[in-house]
Design a protein around this motif. Structure first.
Motif, mmCIF file in Angstrom:
data_model
loop_
_atom_site.group_PDB
_atom_site.id
_atom_site.type_symbol
_atom_site.label_atom_id
_atom_site.label_comp_id
_atom_site.label_asym_id
_atom_site.label_seq_id
_atom_site.Cartn_x
_atom_site.Cartn_y
_atom_site.Cartn_z
ATOM 1 N N VAL A 136 0.860 -1.187 0.000
ATOM 2 C CA VAL A 136 0.000 0.000 0.000
ATOM 3 C C VAL A 136 0.892 1.232 0.000
ATOM 4 C CG1 VAL A 136 -1.604 1.357 1.397
ATOM 5 C CG2 VAL A 136 -1.974 -1.103 1.113
ATOM 6 N N VAL A 137 0.615 2.145 -0.911
ATOM 7 C CA VAL A 137 1.399 3.376 -1.007
ATOM 8 C C VAL A 137 0.611 4.510 -0.364
ATOM 9 C CG1 VAL A 137 2.477 5.034 -2.562
ATOM 10 C CG2 VAL A 137 2.535 2.592 -3.112
ATOM 11 N N LEU A 138 1.228 5.193 0.601
ATOM 12 C CA LEU A 138 0.580 6.308 1.290
ATOM 13 C C LEU A 138 0.632 7.544 0.401
ATOM 14 C CD1 LEU A 138 2.224 5.762 4.792
ATOM 15 C CD2 LEU A 138 0.016 4.899 3.989
ATOM 16 N N PRO A 139 -0.508 8.075 -0.029
ATOM 17 C CA PRO A 139 -0.500 9.195 -0.973
ATOM 18 C C PRO A 139 -0.125 10.508 -0.282
ATOM 19 C CG PRO A 139 -2.742 8.662 -0.360
ATOM 20 C CD PRO A 139 -1.882 7.621 0.290
ATOM 21 N N PRO A 140 0.517 11.417 -1.011
ATOM 22 C CA PRO A 140 0.906 12.698 -0.402
ATOM 23 C C PRO A 140 -0.285 13.585 -0.060
ATOM 24 C CG PRO A 140 1.363 12.704 -2.761
ATOM 25 C CD PRO A 140 0.964 11.309 -2.409
ATOM 26 N N GLU A 141 -1.458 13.291 -0.632
ATOM 27 C CA GLU A 141 -2.644 14.112 -0.362
ATOM 28 C C GLU A 141 -3.219 13.891 1.032
ATOM 29 O OE1 GLU A 141 -2.235 13.588 -4.744
ATOM 30 O OE2 GLU A 141 -2.180 12.228 -3.020
ATOM 31 N N ARG A 178 1.815 3.496 8.702
ATOM 32 C CA ARG A 178 3.031 4.284 8.513
ATOM 33 C C ARG A 178 4.009 3.535 7.619
ATOM 34 N NH1 ARG A 178 1.389 4.986 13.849
ATOM 35 N NH2 ARG A 178 0.987 7.169 14.425
ATOM 36 N N ASP A 179 4.890 4.284 7.027
ATOM 37 C CA ASP A 179 5.920 3.714 6.159
ATOM 38 C C ASP A 179 6.643 2.577 6.886
ATOM 39 O OD1 ASP A 179 7.824 3.283 4.222
ATOM 40 O OD2 ASP A 179 8.772 5.246 4.384
ATOM 41 N N GLY A 180 6.696 1.414 6.245
ATOM 42 C CA GLY A 180 7.383 0.263 6.823
ATOM 43 C C GLY A 180 6.499 -0.705 7.571
ATOM 44 N N ASP A 181 5.223 -0.378 7.780
ATOM 45 C CA ASP A 181 4.319 -1.281 8.494
ATOM 46 C C ASP A 181 4.059 -2.554 7.679
ATOM 47 O OD1 ASP A 181 4.012 0.338 10.685
ATOM 48 O OD2 ASP A 181 2.062 1.152 10.090
ATOM 49 N N PHE A 207 -7.749 5.550 -3.740
ATOM 50 C CA PHE A 207 -6.371 5.637 -4.219
ATOM 51 C C PHE A 207 -5.869 4.276 -4.690
ATOM 52 C CE2 PHE A 207 -6.348 9.471 -1.529
ATOM 53 C CZ PHE A 207 -5.681 10.373 -2.353
ATOM 54 N N ASP A 208 -4.966 4.296 -5.655
ATOM 55 C CA ASP A 208 -4.304 3.063 -6.082
ATOM 56 C C ASP A 208 -3.717 2.354 -4.866
ATOM 57 O OD1 ASP A 208 -4.933 3.743 -8.665
ATOM 58 O OD2 ASP A 208 -2.893 4.236 -9.278
ATOM 59 N N THR A 209 -3.830 1.029 -4.841
ATOM 60 C CA THR A 209 -3.340 0.116 -3.793
ATOM 61 C C THR A 209 -4.219 0.101 -2.547
ATOM 62 O OG1 THR A 209 -1.813 1.601 -2.542
ATOM 63 C CG2 THR A 209 -0.950 0.537 -4.546
ATOM 64 N N PHE A 210 -5.335 0.811 -2.527
ATOM 65 C CA PHE A 210 -6.150 0.931 -1.318
ATOM 66 C C PHE A 210 -7.151 -0.217 -1.127
ATOM 67 C CE2 PHE A 210 -6.154 5.460 0.644
ATOM 68 C CZ PHE A 210 -4.777 5.451 0.685
ATOM 69 N N GLY A 233 2.459 -4.862 2.684
ATOM 70 C CA GLY A 233 3.345 -3.861 3.266
ATOM 71 C C GLY A 233 2.750 -2.473 3.119
ATOM 72 N N VAL A 234 3.477 -1.498 3.654
ATOM 73 C CA VAL A 234 3.079 -0.082 3.564
ATOM 74 C C VAL A 234 4.338 0.722 3.301
ATOM 75 C CG1 VAL A 234 2.009 1.882 4.741
ATOM 76 C CG2 VAL A 234 1.220 -0.452 5.236
ATOM 77 N N GLU A 235 4.247 1.659 2.378
ATOM 78 C CA GLU A 235 5.396 2.541 2.146
ATOM 79 C C GLU A 235 4.932 3.934 1.821
ATOM 80 O OE1 GLU A 235 6.633 2.070 -2.550
ATOM 81 O OE2 GLU A 235 7.594 0.737 -1.101
#
Length: 262
Positions: free
Chosen positions: A101-106, A237-240, A164-167, A255-257
């Motif tokens: 999962v990619v955390l979006p900047p928005e 969070r990043d790395g979860d 969002f993509d990957t959500f 994963g999460v990044e």
């Protein structure tokens, strides 16, 4: 019986249970699971899961249900609604097992929502009954209805927060023949239990959710219905590392990044 999709070709494969799949006792499915009843499936040669595990279904649409657990509604400061809250999640949000999962900047707060997802085998339309709805189910799978919580609170619809993509991680398999009235779901983040819910805790039973959704839109074979998240949602969070488990089915891991740019 567990139904997997293996890559890169996207073939369906069948195992008696999770242990059988892990041990390599997995057979290619020669039948179309959306046109042939499970009892009549024709199985082919033995195969291995390997690294190419795909989302177990590619849905025409992903229907979400909100606030279907009383405690989850309360933790978000909401009252239980008089009817199910229904929304659509973008099919481009689909993510396979072991994806990221990619955390979006928005968004400044993205949260996990482990859920039981229902996969349809037959068409359901207005006029469906709870009995016909259950008969139309192919099985269930694990899902994480990843949500940008801050955007959900500020936007007038859920489209951005949920889309969002990957959500929408989904998998690892479809549990064919599962009793949709007797299920539980657990979510762990970095090995810590965050959520634990059972179908008996739902405000609306799965059969009733399917009947309700089919009043607004025709549910087609392969469509996915997310049935709501129990209490305990929290930030990612990043790395979860996230695990969503339905006992009897297996574990969906992802994963999460943080966003790294285009």
């Amino acid at each position: 019986m567990l139904l997997y999709r293996i890559g890169p070709e996207g073939f369906h494969a069948v195992a008696a249970d999770g242990r059988a799949a892990a041990a390599g006792d997995l057979r290619l499915l020669r039948s179309d699971p959306f046109t042939t009843p499970p009892g009549a499936w024709e199985l082919g040669s033995a195969v291995s899961l390997g690294p190419g595990l795909l989302p177990p279904v590619v849905p025409g649409k992903i229907v979400g249900i909100g606030r279907n657990y009383v405690e989850h509604a309360r933790e978000l400061g909401n009252e239980l609604p008089p009817e199910p809250v229904i929304f659509l999640k973008a099919t481009s949000a689909l993510l396979g097992p072991r994806g990221v999962v990619v955390l979006p900047p928005e968004s400044r707060r993205v949260e996990h929502e482990g859920e039981i997802a229902v996969v349809l085998r037959e068409r359901l339309t207005r006029g469906a009954t709870p009995e016909s709805a259950v008969a139309a189910v192919l099985g269930v799978t694990c899902a994480d209805d990843v949500t940008a919580r801050d955007l959900q609170r500020t936007d007038s619809t859920y489209a951005r927060a949920k889309g969002f993509d990957t959500f929408c991680p989904l998998g690892p398999a479809i549990w064919v023949g599962a009793d949709v009235a007797q299920l539980e779901v657990l979510t762990r983040v970095n090995g810590e239990l965050r959520q634990h819910g059972r179908t008996r805790d739902m405000a609306w039973a799965i059969a009733d959710l399917l009947v309700y959704a089919a009043r607004m839109m025709t549910l087609e074979p392969g469509d996915v219905v997310l049935t709501g998240s129990p209490a305990g949602v929290g930030p990612l969070r990043d790395g979860d590392r996230v695990e969503v488990e339905i006992p009897g089915l297996g574990v969906l891991e992802h994963g999460v990044e943080g966003y790294r740019g285009a």
